[in-house]
Scaffold this active site. Structure first.
Site, PDB file in Angstrom:
ATOM      1  CG  HIS A 172      -1.892   0.985   1.409  1.00  0.00           C
ATOM      2  ND1 HIS A 172      -1.638   2.283   1.796  1.00  0.00           N
ATOM      3  CD2 HIS A 172      -3.236   0.915   1.221  1.00  0.00           C
ATOM      4  CE1 HIS A 172      -2.773   2.956   1.840  1.00  0.00           C
ATOM      5  NE2 HIS A 172      -3.763   2.156   1.497  1.00  0.00           N
TER       6      HIS A 172
ATOM      7  CG  ASP B  69       0.589  -2.534   6.323  1.00  0.00           C
ATOM      8  OD1 ASP B  69      -0.367  -2.656   7.121  1.00  0.00           O
ATOM      9  OD2 ASP B  69       0.527  -1.843   5.287  1.00  0.00           O
TER      10      ASP B  69
ATOM     11  CD  GLN C  98      -6.822  -4.588   4.145  1.00  0.00           C
ATOM     12  OE1 GLN C  98      -7.749  -5.330   4.459  1.00  0.00           O
ATOM     13  NE2 GLN C  98      -7.011  -3.320   3.834  1.00  0.00           N
TER      14      GLN C  98
ATOM     15  CE  LYS D  50      -7.214  -0.111   6.392  1.00  0.00           C
ATOM     16  NZ  LYS D  50      -7.974   0.313   5.213  1.00  0.00           N
TER      17      LYS D  50
ATOM     18  CB  CYS E 188      -3.654   3.246  -1.599  1.00  0.00           C
ATOM     19  SG  CYS E 188      -4.828   4.543  -1.303  1.00  0.00           S
TER      20      CYS E 188
HETATM   21  N1  PMP Z   1      -1.684  -0.739   4.610  1.00  0.00           N
HETATM   22  C1  PMP Z   1      -2.616  -1.510   4.066  1.00  0.00           C
HETATM   23  C2  PMP Z   1      -2.247  -2.899   3.610  1.00  0.00           C
HETATM   24  C3  PMP Z   1      -3.918  -1.052   3.932  1.00  0.00           C
HETATM   25  O1  PMP Z   1      -4.855  -1.819   3.379  1.00  0.00           O
HETATM   26  C4  PMP Z   1      -4.234   0.261   4.375  1.00  0.00           C
HETATM   27  C5  PMP Z   1      -5.633   0.840   4.230  1.00  0.00           C
HETATM   28  N2  PMP Z   1      -6.248   0.585   3.003  1.00  0.00           N
HETATM   29  C6  PMP Z   1      -3.228   1.029   4.950  1.00  0.00           C
HETATM   30  C7  PMP Z   1      -1.968   0.493   5.054  1.00  0.00           C
HETATM   31  C8  PMP Z   1      -3.493   2.410   5.468  1.00  0.00           C
HETATM   32  O2  PMP Z   1      -4.372   2.373   6.544  1.00  0.00           O
HETATM   33  P1  PMP Z   1      -5.010   3.688   7.150  1.00  0.00           P
HETATM   34  O3  PMP Z   1      -5.592   4.444   5.994  1.00  0.00           O
HETATM   35  O4  PMP Z   1      -6.051   3.192   8.097  1.00  0.00           O
HETATM   36  O5  PMP Z   1      -3.929   4.442   7.844  1.00  0.00           O
END
Ligand code: PMP
Length: 406
Positions: A123, A200, A203, A226, A364
């Site tokens: 991401h 990270d 997910q 999430k 993203c």
């Molecule tokens: N890493 C991953 C794998 C994600 O899926 C996301 C959110 N889509 C993020 C980081 C960023 O998370 P946040 O927007 O809650 O800070």
């Protein structure tokens, strides 16, 4: 629908909303999950009965609120099996946690010429903070590639790691492909060369038991919103051996030991990394969400969501011109796909009109899209309140979208 499924759904008022007069089928859990009543009620209770700034007061309410916040830290430490609560730092979410890490780890341990390794499926929030660090310090970012199946090519890790490598930062689960990455193997390879690993978990933590001691990862970051918790909540976990040495990220109240114009000393962990008034109500709400997950049980969560993912794949694969993106052996949470040559946005718009909420676009993860040679995908992502009935409505909508878009 089973009685258990009904009982779970009854805790989420929003699932009974109608969109365009149709029942809502919410399959955008990778972006954010809905919140059970108990999380909302807990936060409302704190605001109505206990609200007061934490850590600073001598008075009753402040002490009550501080106790709840520190209890929340204990719950979150247990949730990921941290060796001690002090290793659990409250943040606003994954993005803030990674920025904290990139700054504090970078300033403490990195210098010009050093390297950070990320992967091709990250991401943007696990790419850009590292690029910023690299720019600041004259370092380079190395990228572990993926295979055509959408798995990490971890054999290549051995050739990427060298004596200049300071950290490997990798997603546990891809937010696009749903690939579950072999964190233990990556940690073993990295640790054999004395390189720490940051995971990270944005997910993974919502979908499975993530045990930091079992994985032996050195850092873990994830978002509360999430995993059925409030927005503005998240966790930065790190092993004490690193956190004790790392310089603070933000300066301000609470993170200090003693302030004077001749020099300031810093507080111990976790407070060193929690400058200013934390979002203590969100942190308390996050712990309530973690308890909700713990009470459901990780076996139930994993089995239910595995069934939904497999059922979705079986219903879509080879039908309606659907092309499933990625074929990882282990997949969790998300299914990305395209229909013939249709633009993902057009598919998403049609599904929306049928009450089905999915996400479309690059998610993203533009470098991953570039690797796959596509502009984006349609992503269905699951939560613990989804059912096979949801999948049936979704698949029917895909069939119609496919017919409409030719
Ligand atoms: N890493 C991953 C794998 C994600 O899926 C996301 C959110 N889509 C993020 C980081 C960023 O998370 P946040 O927007 O809650 O800070």
């Amino acid at each position: 629908m089973t009685p258990k499924e009904l009982e779970i759904r009854s805790q989420f008022a929003i699932l009974y909303e109608k969109v365009y007069s149709k029942p809502l089928v919410y399959l955008d859990n990778g972006a954010t999950t809905q919140k059970p009543n108990r999380v909302l009620e807990k936060m409302q209770y704190v605001y109505e009965h206990l609200n007061s700034n934490v850590h600073r007061g001598v008075h009753y309410l402040s002490n009550q609120c501080t106790d709840l916040l520190e209890e929340a830290r204990r719950v979150m430490a247990r949730h990921i099996n941290a060796a001690e609560e002090a290793e659990v730092i409250f943040t606003r979410g994954t993005t803030e946690s990674i920025n904290l890490m990139a700054f504090s780890f970078g300033e403490t341990f990195c210098k010009a010429g050093d390297k950070i390794i990320v992967t091709e499926m990250e991401h943007h929030s696990n790419i850009v903070p590292w690029q910023m660090l690299c720019q600041r310090k004259g370092m380079t970012l190395r990228v572990l590639p993926i295979t055509d199946e959408g798995e990490l090519d971890i054999e290549k890790l051995d050739t990427l790691i060298n004596e200049k490598t300071k950290l490997i930062s990798v997603a546990h689960v891809s937010n696009v492909l749903g690939t579950v990455n072999p964190i233990k193997d990556i940690v073993a390879k990295a640790h054999s060369k004395n390189v720490p690993v940051m995971v990270d978990g944005a997910q993974s933590v919502p979908h499975m038991k993530v045990d930091v001691q079992d994985l032996d990862c050195d850092f873990l970051v994830f978002s509360g919103h999430k995993m059925y918790g409030p927005t503005g909540s998240g966790i930065f976990y790190g092993k004490r051996q690193y956190l004790d040495q790392m310089v603070p990220y933000h300066g301000g109240g609470e993170m200090i030991d003693k302030v004077s114009f001749s020099g300031t000393t810093y507080n111990v962990i976790p407070f060193k990394f929690e400058a200013g008034t934390p979002d203590y109500v969100a942190a308390i709400g996050l712990a309530e969400a973690a308890k909700f997950m713990q009470e459901l049980g990780f076996d139930y969560i994993e089995n239910q969501e595995h069934d939904l993912v497999q059922y979705t794949l079986s219903q879509l694969q080879g039908h309606y011109g659907v092309n499933i993106i990625g074929a990882p052996k282990q997949r969790s949470g998300s299914v990305s796909f395209l229909i013939n040559k249709a633009h993902p946005y057009d598919v998403g718009m049609i599904l929306d009109k049928m009450g089905v909420a999915v996400r479309t676009g690059h998610h993203c993860a533009q470098p991953l899209m570039e690797r796959l040679g596509i502009v984006g995908t349609v992503r269905a992502s699951f939560g613990i309140y989804n059912t096979r009935e949801d999948v049936d409505i979704f698949v029917k909508a895909v069939r119609q979208a496919s017919a409409m878009l030719g």
